[in-house]
Design an enzyme around this catalytic site. Structure first.
Site, PDB file in Angstrom:
ATOM      1  N   THR A 185      21.642 -34.850   3.920  1.00  0.00           N
ATOM      2  CA  THR A 185      21.255 -33.734   4.570  1.00  0.00           C
ATOM      3  C   THR A 185      21.693 -33.657   6.239  1.00  0.00           C
ATOM      4  OG1 THR A 185      19.568 -35.234   5.470  1.00  0.00           O
ATOM      5  CG2 THR A 185      19.024 -34.058   3.606  1.00  0.00           C
ATOM      6  N   GLU A 330      18.187 -30.795  -0.468  1.00  0.00           N
ATOM      7  CA  GLU A 330      17.301 -31.510  -1.360  1.00  0.00           C
ATOM      8  C   GLU A 330      17.098 -30.595  -2.403  1.00  0.00           C
ATOM      9  OE1 GLU A 330      16.770 -31.471   1.800  1.00  0.00           O
ATOM     10  OE2 GLU A 330      15.911 -33.278   2.436  1.00  0.00           O
ATOM     11  N   LYS A 439       1.215 -27.920  18.804  1.00  0.00           N
ATOM     12  CA  LYS A 439      -0.316 -27.996  18.507  1.00  0.00           C
ATOM     13  C   LYS A 439      -0.917 -27.734  19.926  1.00  0.00           C
ATOM     14  CE  LYS A 439      -3.038 -29.381  14.877  1.00  0.00           C
ATOM     15  NZ  LYS A 439      -3.360 -30.656  13.715  1.00  0.00           N
ATOM     16  N   TRP A 444      -1.797 -24.336  15.836  1.00  0.00           N
ATOM     17  CA  TRP A 444      -0.412 -24.294  15.515  1.00  0.00           C
ATOM     18  C   TRP A 444       0.071 -23.238  16.287  1.00  0.00           C
ATOM     19  CZ3 TRP A 444       1.106 -26.650  10.128  1.00  0.00           C
ATOM     20  CH2 TRP A 444       0.762 -27.930  10.438  1.00  0.00           C
TER      21      TRP A 444
END
Ligand SMILES: Nc1ncnc2c1ncn2[C@@H]1O[C@H](COP(=O)(O)OP(=O)(O)OP(=O)(O)O)[C@@H](O)[C@H]1O
Ligand SMILES: Nc1ncnc2c1ncn2[C@@H]1O[C@H](COP(=O)(O)OP(=O)(O)OP(=O)(O)O)[C@@H](O)[C@H]1O
Ligand SMILES: [Mg+2]
Ligand SMILES: [Mg+2]
Lengths: 542, 542
Positions: A185, A330, A439, A444
């Site tokens: 990744t 992935e 947050k 959020w």
């Protein structure tokens, strides 16, 4: 009772066999690393891949061996993929833009035995090689005339090496679940993690990608994969193009705006794929040079959120359809694509651009859901956001050597680490990475949403939002901004521009202007580094 | 070393789950057998399929059980496929147009335990049922109000039956190689032979079919499958449409020209699929009624050779693109499709129509070759013809109960029984069935070629060429012809028309005019019957 259908395993070799047989003369055009344009076709790519396979086997490589490549997109890199997988070995694409220590760590983790390397990276690899105990041999992707003096172990020029084979060889893999490829990744959120593709996942991924609402590649296309083969499995294009008979046009080492414009027009490319930063460079080049894009029909844009102004410029100014896509290493990597369903066929202007800020919907072969922290599915209302989880035949079930096992649920879903919502027609929109979410007062705030708005301001070149500790609200947003050269942008300009476009409590507590925002090796904003840079910054609201 | 990708078996249930999740409200519109139009969507189709699966399991049906359907294309038939495969049972589609004895033979061969039947066929099945020892129960695809009095064993009305389930059920199949469907070949060359599809072959076939150069189905399409689900696995459309999110429009029992025109226009169909005879009926209807086809973009035509005048009428008169396709029950059924590769992109007029007489090229997932009788591959020169052999994940490896084992080579290739040549760009053309080939003086004559030319004459409604014994040449061609009503066609007209279009020695030795040519249950010319009819005919050249 079992079906009575043929056993026909899904192998990478089937793809290049198909291309060589059904589209033998379809072009594979590359800007070579040595300089000149190079032209070949699928028949020759297959012939040379057979030679590679023959030589690898003769030299003792075989099933499960990791064979690294550090190379640009050219016909030689393509040949290597098919040669390596043809004996059941594993192509392991290395990202040369990573820090050398990271590359060494990754090569040692993978235990690469052999390396195919472009001329460009010979000096880099010379410095690394002594640290890679497993590395037996290096093949430099060039001919004798261009072969440099080098300290690399058992170094040989690719074209010389190939002369040792006659190609009288047959593919060795029979089991479709055998490993075919390996890619780490990008390392945006931490250390890169190894993903291991199988022949089956690669072939199914390309069949998924071929569909009209996905990449929609056909034999009439001339595909320019600007996204490097070493980024997220090259978005699967090294398999999808030969599968569908599309010609391939490969940019080699040159990905600046002028070079991309040149190859797009000279080679009459119809379809291309790259991350937003590459497209920004092209658009900037077009703005100053005044070119047009008459052949280009579609561009696939992903890897990070595609800014609205990129979509707008392509579609409204140049008549090129944008397909915003989301994926992950992935996932081989395609997850969703933003084609237009009939429910949205009547959208125009701003409403269409707003839809296209979404990352799109899942094709057959990708399952997705958004859950809350207790793993309960949230409704597809276009509002409720939470952790995005996926499942499919081309989705990883584990990382190499069992790193990051916590990302893999017991119930078979993979937690993407992204935060998203899905609308009633299945259009998913990423609001953040879970690790980047802010947050504030228990609620959020989407950093991507604010960034997308900010870069819509004509004076802004790039923008990033991070959360800083706040005594009352826990976290509050800071907007970090690179202004366009020659402008006179102020904090008040920018906040005034955002005002009314987002909820009051989403408004950044402060704006900071910088010359540069840190990026990862694939050109993504590196928020971990940014947060470190601003660790001691005190918000005016504190 | 194995890949580290998720285990995600290719199951039919994944297809309807995908459709219900990503395209929940996409329409499935049917002309019901009772009369009125019926509208549902993929979410409801899945919900009702789950009920079917639940009821079947409750009543003791399960893995490997053959469950027959004798039904038109409607939403109910579609639900049955997913319900049956959802418990690992096998949908076995029966062709009601076969002779009753054939149907009984097939049902006994398959040992069908349960039958879903449309109202239309209740009388037919009442006559058959006593001969089918395995048959335990019959479900009539209607509601209580339309349920007829019947002698059928344990007969129940479908809608009543469904009320017994709440649909709280989960699919039962985990192994993708489990049998999913069963279909007997058309019986053109002899007795029908049973083909057994697996979940894997069905899903891969649809992924192959989705590709832009194949059927190219997308979520923007409204697909009208006129080809019945009981003909050659329904050309895979019952899976490919939900996979790609295309709406389905189902013609029910009405396939005459006026009914097809009506549903095409009312339901704004964009894509349809049927055998040439159906399209001939539609074109004839349009000729007399004067309609247009503004929404229809493409038609897929296969099952037997598509006459040039059909392609010409669609493309030049109505602006509808024809995709000529070749396939077989044994291939799930897609083999080749005649999309246009860039090599032929500049063709126009007659040259384009000539290309489109070919059956097209193989998509990824279909391998094909033409061999001589010694199994040596012939060159792809567009001339050399021989036996067409195929391989792929959706190609049969055997018939049910091991009939016709001679069609399956030891080397894994299936002999199609067709004779063909392939051109340098991969375009295959069927010249004959091996059993229909005429061998004159040691050389082959293509009957299909002569027939295609003959039907190009404005006075000819249908034409068939068969070989008759000849003392000198072994066999010589006889042209059997149905003239158009009201014409005054003569033998000399027709031979004069053919003169110069084919080699001298291909010219039929005689022409016979008849009122009707015998057809199979799928509308193909039945040359076995024709040869029997003309067994005693003496050619004038003898
Ligand atoms: N169109 C897009 N819009 C927003 N984010 C995207 C888009 N496409 C990809 N991404 C982001 O990129 C991620 C996948 O990138 P990649 O696999 O290259 O590694 P990375 O996640 O950046 O690095 P690492 O996993 O090592 O931290 C996704 O999880 C998502 O966060
Ligand atoms: N486009 C086409 N042009 C010419 N022939 C075609 C075409 N499409 C299909 N066919 C013929 O149809 C055959 C497949 O038909 P199907 O599977 O329905 O059974 P059948 O071959 O007619 O019957 P049986 O095998 O029982 O004799 C092919 O083998 C080929 O001969
Ligand atoms: Mg990641
Ligand atoms: Mg047949």
């Amino acid at each position: 009772m079992q079906g009575l259908m043929q056993h026909w395993p899904l192998l990478c070799s089937k793809v290049i066999d198909h291309a060589a047989h059904e589209y033998p003369l379809r072009e594979v055009v590359s800007r070579s690393v040595e300089g000149p344009m190079h032209r070949t076709n699928y028949r020759e790519v297959r012939e040379r891949a057979l030679k590679i396979a023959q030589l690898l086997e003769r030299e003792g490589f075989g099933l499960g061996d990791r064979i690294a490549t550090m190379a640009w997109n050219t016909w030689r890199h393509l040949e290597c993929w098919y040669g390596i997988t043809g004996i059941g070995a594993i192509y392991h694409t290395l990202n040369p833009r990573l820090f050398p220590e990271q590359i060494a760590w990754i090569m040692n983790d993978a235990e690469d035995k052999l390396l195919f390397v472009d001329l460009t990276f010979v000096p880099l690899v010379e410095a690394l090689a002594p640290q890679i105990a497993s590395l037996e041999k290096v093949i430099v992707l060039t001919d004798a005339a261009h072969m440099p003096e080098t300290t690399l172990p058992n170094a040989v020029a690719y074209e010389e090496w190939l002369k040792g084979a006659d190609g009288d060889f047959s593919w060795r893999v029979a089991d479709e679940n055998v490993a075919a490829g390996m890619c780490y990744t990008s390392g945006t959120t931490g250390h890169p993690k190894g993903v291991v593709y199988s022949h089956r996942s690669n072939v199914l991924h390309s069949m998924i990608a071929q569909a009209p609402d996905a990449m929609g590649l056909s034999s009439a296309d001339r595909m320019l994969p600007i996204v490097p083969l070493f980024h997220a499995n090259g978005w699967g294009i090294a398999l999808t193009s030969p599968m569908s008979g599309a010609a391939m046009v490969m940019p080699g080492a040159k990905m600046d705006g002028a070079s991309i414009y040149d190859i797009l027009t000279t080679e009459r490319v119809t379809l291309s794929a790259a991350v937003p930063t590459v497209w920004l460079m092209l658009l900037q080049h077009l703005e100053t040079s005044g070119g047009e894009l008459p052949d280009l029909k579609r561009v696939i844009i992903g890897g990070s959120a595609c800014p609205r102004r990129v979509t707008e410029a392509f579609q409204n100014r140049y008549g090129v359809k944008v397909i915003h896509a989301w994926g992950m290493t992935e996932m081989s990597p395609l997850g969703t694509l933003c084609s237009i369903k009939p429910e949205y066929a009547d959208l125009e202007g701003e409403a269409l651009l707003a839809l296209e800020e979404k990352q799109g919907f899942a094709p057959f072969g990708v399952e997705m859901k958004v859950t809350d922290d207790a793993n309960v599915s949230l409704p597809r209302d276009g509002q409720s956001f939470g952790r995005l989880k996926v499942r499919g035949p081309a989705v990883a079930k584990a990382y190499y050597k069992n790193q990051g096992a916590e990302m893999f649920d017991d119930d078979g879903w993979f937690d993407t680490g992204d935060v998203a919502h899905i609308d009633p027609h299945g259009y998913m929109q990423i609001t953040d990475r879970a690790k980047d979410v802010i947050k504030s007062g228990g609620e959020w705030i989407s950093t991507i949403k604010i960034e997308n708005l900010a870069v819509g301001h004509p004076g802004v070149a790039e923008a990033a939002v991070i959360g800083l500790r706040h005594p009352k609200w826990d976290e509050r947003p800071l907007l970090v901004c690179v202004p366009k050269a020659g402008g006179s942008l102020t904090k008040d300009d920018l906040l005034g521009y955002l005002d009314g476009k987002i909820a009051k409590w989403w408004m950044p507590d402060d704006v900071v202007f910088v010359d540069e925002i840190p990026h990862t090796a694939t050109g993504k904003i590196q928020k971990t580094a940014l947060r470190k840079n601003f660790a001691d910054y005190v918000l005016p609201t504190v």
